[in-house]
Design a protein around this motif. Sequence first.
Motif, PDB file in Angstrom:
ATOM      1  N   ALA A  12       0.877  -1.184   0.000  1.00 59.07           N
ATOM      2  CA  ALA A  12       0.000   0.000   0.000  1.00 59.07           C
ATOM      3  C   ALA A  12       0.900   1.216   0.000  1.00 59.07           C
ATOM      4  O   ALA A  12       1.585   1.496   0.985  1.00 59.07           O
ATOM      5  N   VAL A 126      -8.016  -3.646   5.449  1.00 59.25           N
ATOM      6  CA  VAL A 126      -7.244  -4.894   5.325  1.00 59.25           C
ATOM      7  C   VAL A 126      -8.211  -6.072   5.472  1.00 59.25           C
ATOM      8  O   VAL A 126      -9.247  -5.962   6.138  1.00 59.25           O
ATOM      9  N   VAL A 136      -5.938  -6.984   1.170  1.00 57.36           N
ATOM     10  CA  VAL A 136      -6.501  -5.627   1.319  1.00 57.36           C
ATOM     11  C   VAL A 136      -7.731  -5.452   0.439  1.00 57.36           C
ATOM     12  O   VAL A 136      -7.930  -6.179  -0.541  1.00 57.36           O
ATOM     13  N   ALA A 154       2.658  -2.012   4.599  1.00 59.47           N
ATOM     14  CA  ALA A 154       2.080  -0.668   4.780  1.00 59.47           C
ATOM     15  C   ALA A 154       3.185   0.340   4.519  1.00 59.47           C
ATOM     16  O   ALA A 154       4.060   0.550   5.352  1.00 59.47           O
ATOM     17  N   ASP A 156       2.400   3.507   3.328  1.00 63.83           N
ATOM     18  CA  ASP A 156       1.479   4.573   2.949  1.00 63.83           C
ATOM     19  C   ASP A 156       1.782   5.910   3.629  1.00 63.83           C
ATOM     20  O   ASP A 156       0.900   6.764   3.765  1.00 63.83           O
ATOM     21  N   SER A 160      -0.263   7.274   7.458  1.00 64.96           N
ATOM     22  CA  SER A 160      -0.594   5.850   7.316  1.00 64.96           C
ATOM     23  C   SER A 160      -1.873   5.429   8.052  1.00 64.96           C
ATOM     24  O   SER A 160      -2.036   5.691   9.242  1.00 64.96           O
ATOM     25  N   VAL A 162      -3.231   2.170   6.897  1.00 73.62           N
ATOM     26  CA  VAL A 162      -3.341   0.734   6.607  1.00 73.62           C
ATOM     27  C   VAL A 162      -2.889  -0.112   7.807  1.00 73.62           C
ATOM     28  O   VAL A 162      -3.595  -1.024   8.244  1.00 73.62           O
ATOM     29  N   ALA A 163      -1.699   0.230   8.350  1.00 70.77           N
ATOM     30  CA  ALA A 163      -1.197  -0.538   9.490  1.00 70.77           C
ATOM     31  C   ALA A 163      -2.156  -0.389  10.681  1.00 70.77           C
ATOM     32  O   ALA A 163      -2.430  -1.352  11.403  1.00 70.77           O
ATOM     33  N   LEU A 279       1.753  -8.628   8.247  1.00 74.28           N
ATOM     34  CA  LEU A 279       1.895  -7.203   7.882  1.00 74.28           C
ATOM     35  C   LEU A 279       3.210  -6.605   8.381  1.00 74.28           C
ATOM     36  O   LEU A 279       3.670  -6.917   9.483  1.00 74.28           O
ATOM     37  N   ALA A 281       5.249  -2.627   8.408  1.00 70.77           N
ATOM     38  CA  ALA A 281       5.186  -1.187   8.087  1.00 70.77           C
ATOM     39  C   ALA A 281       6.586  -0.698   7.740  1.00 70.77           C
ATOM     40  O   ALA A 281       7.560  -1.039   8.429  1.00 70.77           O
ATOM     41  N   ALA A 285       5.499   5.473   7.344  1.00 66.61           N
ATOM     42  CA  ALA A 285       4.408   4.760   8.028  1.00 66.61           C
ATOM     43  C   ALA A 285       4.910   4.155   9.341  1.00 66.61           C
ATOM     44  O   ALA A 285       4.132   3.945  10.272  1.00 66.61           O
TER      45      ALA A 285
END
Length: 404
Positions: A12, A126, A136, A154, A156, A160, A162-163, A279, A281, A285
């Motif tokens: 992401a 997610v 995702v 992640a 992003d 961020s 996403v995380a 996951l 990061a 992020a």
Amino acid sequence: MDFEKEYDIVIAGGGPAGLRTAIKAAEKKLKVLLLEKDQEIGSPVRCGEGLGMGWFNRLGIKPDPQFAVQSIYGAVLYSPKGKKLVVRFDKASGYIIERRIFEKFLAREAASKGATLIAKATVIDVLKEGEQVTGVKFVHAGEEFSVKAKVVVAADGVESTVARKAGLNTTNALYNVDSGYQYEMAGVKFEHPDLIALYFSNKYANRGYLWIFPKGEINGKNYGNVGVGILGSDTKTAKKCLDEWLETQPELKKGSKIIVNAGCIPVGGLLDKMTLNGLIAVGDAAHQVNPIHGGGMGIAMEAADLAVEVIAEAIEKNDLSDEFLSQYTKKWFELRGNKLQSLVKKRKMLEAISDEDFETIVNSLSGEDVLKLAGGDMLESAKVVTKKLMKNPKLATILLKYLK
Ligand SMILES: Cc1cc2nc3c(=O)[nH]c(=O)nc-3n(C[C@H](O)[C@H](O)[C@H](O)COP(=O)(O)OP(=O)(O)OC[C@H]3O[C@@H](n4cnc5c(N)ncnc54)[C@H](O)[C@@H]3O)c2cc1C
């Protein structure tokens, strides 16, 4: 949509962290999908675009003149009252890059190595099976899609989500975030077109600094990034600080502002946990930024390399657990995080220095002294400091005050 239902890695974010992850993972023949929310990878730019030579060497990136547009030979540091210290190296110490083009290079490289990249694709959630992140959900051109992944990266950036959506606590104290504002200015004359210029002043740049990062010359006039980074919770906005300071710069204020960009920079609050089941990061992020000067591109790409090493091994061993992936956090702290953590302490000391004391310090040093201090040779540094203290006892009082 031209993508598959399942990948080894779904990334992401298509900034330096995500793009480098895509390149390195594709080199390992992993199946990679990168999703970038903006409609163009590389734009908009929210960056001073300075990248030190050490990063080019460490990361094995050739400074192609198409993106490495201005060689930089050092820095000129300005005290609050305008005293300047010129620190010049014999060889180029870095480049100002056109990040828009640099990221295109990275994106094309990733695609050429087999990664799939999609612009205008925003990760909105997610997928999880129990505690395991398994993919995702994203929106592309108004349509929603789901894609499965063995590992989600992640990348992003500072905002961020996403995380966090997966359950990782990535919140940061406002105190650990700087606010940046920048113009690319054109039609101006820079005093030193091959040096970066840094201006220190608590009045215009509380806790941070103002910068000129030159990018080139056309018809005898220069263009480049002119910006400021300040404490995120400051009562004045970064824009106001920059505009007020520009009013004090007769030559600069005549220039045209051809790009405006603003953004936040995490300058502390390193995450002690950067992984979950399935996951990882990476980059802003995970708050992986140099807390003194706010540079994060090199650090993000280095962390991406490490993340790919760990992910590739996790996939090979079919162990996508947080326990396995957390080797990334441990290795990253050994490689970079511990050094950055100690810089956070130095940042706290530096930000406490008053303009008056800063003036005394700058008046006591020459550019050559700064070079010796920055050289990292303990003996040389001790010699410089001792000599200066003997000449100027006031300096000793100041140093003691801040070292306390
Ligand atoms: C004003 C300013 C000046 C700076 N100057 C410098 C400098 O001179 N040198 C330097 O090294 N660093 C500098 N930095 C820091 C540097 O820009 C960052 O550290 C670096 O960009 C981090 O890379 P990244 O890939 O982690 O994040 P980013 O570059 O922020 O990339 C994240 C990407 O993720 C995308 N994204 C976000 N959410 C989603 C989502 N939900 N789905 C899909 N995509 C998403 C974003 O659009 C973005 O493209 C500066 C920062 C600022 C704000």
